[in-house]
Design a protein around this motif. Structure first.
Motif, PDB file in Angstrom:
ATOM      1  N   ALA A  57       0.805  -1.225   0.000  1.00 30.54           N
ATOM      2  CA  ALA A  57       0.000   0.000   0.000  1.00 30.54           C
ATOM      3  C   ALA A  57       0.838   1.274   0.000  1.00 30.54           C
ATOM      4  O   ALA A  57       0.301   2.372   0.191  1.00 30.54           O
ATOM      5  CB  ALA A  57      -0.954  -0.004   1.196  1.00 30.54           C
ATOM      6  N   HIS A  58       2.155   1.117  -0.179  1.00 31.20           N
ATOM      7  CA  HIS A  58       2.996   2.316  -0.317  1.00 31.20           C
ATOM      8  C   HIS A  58       4.311   1.925  -0.980  1.00 31.20           C
ATOM      9  O   HIS A  58       5.214   1.376  -0.347  1.00 31.20           O
ATOM     10  CB  HIS A  58       3.276   2.962   1.047  1.00 31.20           C
ATOM     11  CG  HIS A  58       4.044   4.250   0.923  1.00 31.20           C
ATOM     12  ND1 HIS A  58       3.590   5.441   1.438  1.00 31.20           N
ATOM     13  CD2 HIS A  58       5.219   4.544   0.302  1.00 31.20           C
ATOM     14  CE1 HIS A  58       4.461   6.402   1.169  1.00 31.20           C
ATOM     15  NE2 HIS A  58       5.471   5.871   0.469  1.00 31.20           N
ATOM     16  N   THR A  59       4.410   2.222  -2.251  1.00 31.54           N
ATOM     17  CA  THR A  59       5.679   2.002  -2.931  1.00 31.54           C
ATOM     18  C   THR A  59       5.870   3.083  -3.984  1.00 31.54           C
ATOM     19  O   THR A  59       5.017   3.972  -4.145  1.00 31.54           O
ATOM     20  CB  THR A  59       5.745   0.575  -3.538  1.00 31.54           C
ATOM     21  OG1 THR A  59       7.077   0.319  -3.999  1.00 31.54           O
ATOM     22  CG2 THR A  59       4.766   0.393  -4.684  1.00 31.54           C
ATOM     23  N   HIS A  60       7.002   3.027  -4.669  1.00 32.29           N
ATOM     24  CA  HIS A  60       7.325   4.005  -5.722  1.00 32.29           C
ATOM     25  C   HIS A  60       7.820   3.216  -6.927  1.00 32.29           C
ATOM     26  O   HIS A  60       9.028   3.089  -7.146  1.00 32.29           O
ATOM     27  CB  HIS A  60       8.410   4.978  -5.233  1.00 32.29           C
ATOM     28  CG  HIS A  60       7.980   5.844  -4.092  1.00 32.29           C
ATOM     29  ND1 HIS A  60       7.550   7.140  -4.253  1.00 32.29           N
ATOM     30  CD2 HIS A  60       7.883   5.587  -2.766  1.00 32.29           C
ATOM     31  CE1 HIS A  60       7.220   7.659  -3.066  1.00 32.29           C
ATOM     32  NE2 HIS A  60       7.417   6.723  -2.143  1.00 32.29           N
ATOM     33  N   LEU A  61       6.870   2.696  -7.699  1.00 34.44           N
ATOM     34  CA  LEU A  61       7.219   1.841  -8.843  1.00 34.44           C
ATOM     35  C   LEU A  61       8.099   2.566  -9.860  1.00 34.44           C
ATOM     36  O   LEU A  61       8.900   1.942 -10.551  1.00 34.44           O
ATOM     37  CB  LEU A  61       5.943   1.367  -9.554  1.00 34.44           C
ATOM     38  CG  LEU A  61       4.985   0.442  -8.798  1.00 34.44           C
ATOM     39  CD1 LEU A  61       3.711   0.241  -9.622  1.00 34.44           C
ATOM     40  CD2 LEU A  61       5.632  -0.899  -8.494  1.00 34.44           C
ATOM     41  N   ASN A 296       6.294  -1.351   0.998  1.00 34.20           N
ATOM     42  CA  ASN A 296       7.744  -1.495   0.876  1.00 34.20           C
ATOM     43  C   ASN A 296       8.446  -0.160   0.728  1.00 34.20           C
ATOM     44  O   ASN A 296       9.667  -0.085   0.888  1.00 34.20           O
ATOM     45  CB  ASN A 296       8.077  -2.360  -0.348  1.00 34.20           C
ATOM     46  CG  ASN A 296       7.957  -3.836  -0.035  1.00 34.20           C
ATOM     47  OD1 ASN A 296       8.524  -4.317   0.933  1.00 34.20           O
ATOM     48  ND2 ASN A 296       7.188  -4.562  -0.841  1.00 34.20           N
ATOM     49  N   ASP A 297       7.690   0.900   0.369  1.00 34.03           N
ATOM     50  CA  ASP A 297       8.302   2.179   0.014  1.00 34.03           C
ATOM     51  C   ASP A 297       9.266   1.920  -1.159  1.00 34.03           C
ATOM     52  O   ASP A 297       9.005   1.055  -1.987  1.00 34.03           O
ATOM     53  CB  ASP A 297       8.981   2.811   1.228  1.00 34.03           C
ATOM     54  CG  ASP A 297       8.962   4.337   1.160  1.00 34.03           C
ATOM     55  OD1 ASP A 297       8.537   4.887   0.123  1.00 34.03           O
ATOM     56  OD2 ASP A 297       9.366   4.989   2.134  1.00 34.03           O
ATOM     57  N   GLY A 298      10.388   2.601  -1.216  1.00 34.75           N
ATOM     58  CA  GLY A 298      11.277   2.410  -2.364  1.00 34.75           C
ATOM     59  C   GLY A 298      11.923   1.028  -2.372  1.00 34.75           C
ATOM     60  O   GLY A 298      12.294   0.511  -1.322  1.00 34.75           O
TER      61      GLY A 298
HETATM   62 ZN   LIG Z   1       7.241   6.894  -0.030  1.00 34.80          ZN
END
Ligand SMILES: [Zn+2]
Length: 399
Positions: A57-61, A296-298
């Motif tokens: 629910a939080h990443t930067h593809l 996972n974030d980045g």
């Molecule tokens: Zn972020």
């Protein structure tokens, strides 16, 4: 695309051995013995765990460097150093958000992820090029994974004239969320920043997700401004705070009123189980009836080399950060990487009950705690009843 499928001999949610029938992409039956109509594909299990699909629910593809040559990280220690380093690397490397996002998506699917909420950088350097690539990935992979996109002013909003107009266009192009970032610490204009993003949310009828790294009183003050706007615009249930490090303050007099307001306004919190910051206590959030998701974030980007997009690994980090040791506590860590994230993304029909959308994965483990601790290869991943990965290999490869 939806499908029919019969999975025999698995243990849904870690319970007793059952057959699980999928019809038209939804779970139609879970029982000791289920028969399917002729022609329905059958998968035979030997008591493996069947779990609801993982939710990142939080990443930067758009930022991952997966599949690219190794990058030497020479960024300075502050948030602004890292943002500047990232923009410079993106220019020098000619980053292709479409290609990179597809690489992470394929890897996520192979590891059991069925839902992704990704932020996408919107700034005056890159314009809307990153978003165009991400929209292409979302469309190309829509049968394999659900992707929501948040327009994200990573380099500042009010401090970078022209960004707000790009954010407006990004929302018109199809972003699902309006993103924000440290209204004080990055933009130094909390009122302007928050009025701008809540204005976009109101204009497009979309929810808000704000990266909030600001600590202690600074973060608390920003949250109070967010509460004001959430109330004034009737946006209860449509706001998410990512990171929310100020909630990790050891001062109860700061944290308690914030938690109560978050619960009252149904504002969700996303955590990554960070190692080096103060972080909200997952148990405290859940005990206050606050929706909590995880991400996972980045993943292997210019900020940090670590991560491989596995949400079981993220559950482990969250367990470590929150000192979850008992099996039931580890299960709580996985809960926010599955049901918690689905509640943040408002994913209708999510779950492992009859009637739910058949988004699930299969892993050889005695129970949830073993799955998180040992993270075995994902034997099967199913999206809307269709097998999208087998034995850790996504059925589609990214370039
Ligand atoms: Zn972020």
């Amino acid at each position: 695309m939806s499908a029919n499928l019969l999975i025999r001999g698995g243990r849904p949610g870690g319970g007793p051995v059952r057959d699980l029938l999928v019809q038209d992409g939804r779970i139609a039956a879970i029982d000791e013995s289920v028969e399917a109509s002729t022609g329905t594909p059958v998968e035979m299990l030997a008591g493996e765990l069947i779990l609801a699909g993982l939710v990142d629910a939080h990443t930067h593809l758009d930022k991952t460097l997966l599949g690219m040559p190794w990058h030497e990280n020479t960024a300075g220690p502050t948030l602004l150093d890292k943002i500047e380093h990232e923009r410079r690397m993106r220019r020098e490397w000619g980053m292709d958000a479409g290609r990179q996002s597809a690489r992470q998506v394929a890897q996520s699917i192979a590891q059991g992820t069925t839902h992704i909420l990704s932020h996408v950088d919107i700034d005056t350097d890159n314009g809307l090029a990153g978003l165009e690539g991400m929209l292409a990935t979302r469309e190309a992979w829509k049968d394999l994974v659900d992707i929501q996109l948040a327009a994200f002013p990573q380099s500042g909003l009010m401090s970078r004239p022209g960004t707000l107009a790009l954010m407006d266009t990004a929302m018109a192009m199809g972003c699902d969320w309006v993103g924000g970032l440290d209204p004080y610490a990055i933009d130094r204009d909390p009122k302007g920043h928050l009025d701008a993003i809540f204005g976009l949310a109101e204009k497009y009828g979309r929810p808000v997700d704000i990266h909030l790294h600001e600590p202690e009183e600074m973060g608390a003050l920003t949250l109070s401004l967010i509460f004001e706007r959430t109330r004034a615009l009737g946006m209860a249930g449509q706001v998410t705070i990512s990171h929310a490090f100020c909630l990790g303050s050891e001062r109860e007099q700061i944290v308690r009123p914030l938690l109560d307001a978050l619960a009252e306004l149904d504002i969700a919190v996303i955590t990554t189980g960070p190692s080096g910051w103060t972080a909200p206590s997952v148990r405290q959030l859940l005990e206050t009836d606050i929706r909590v998701g995880a991400g996972n974030d980045g993943v292997q980007d210019t900020w940090k080399h670590y991560g491989d997009a596995d949400m079981l690994e993220r559950a482990m980090f969250i367990g470590l950060r929150n000192r979850f040791c008992r099996d039931d506590e580890v299960a709580l860590a996985l809960e926010i990487c599955t049901y918690g994230g689905a509640a943040v993304m408002r994913s209708a029909g999510y779950g492992l009950d009859v009637g739910c959308v058949a988004d699930l994965f299969v892993v050889a483990a005695t129970g949830i705690a073993e799955a998180v601790a040992r993270r075995p290869v994902r034997k099967l991943v199913v999206k809307r009843g269709r097998i999208v990965s087998r034995e850790g290999k996504c059925v589609r490869q990214a370039c």
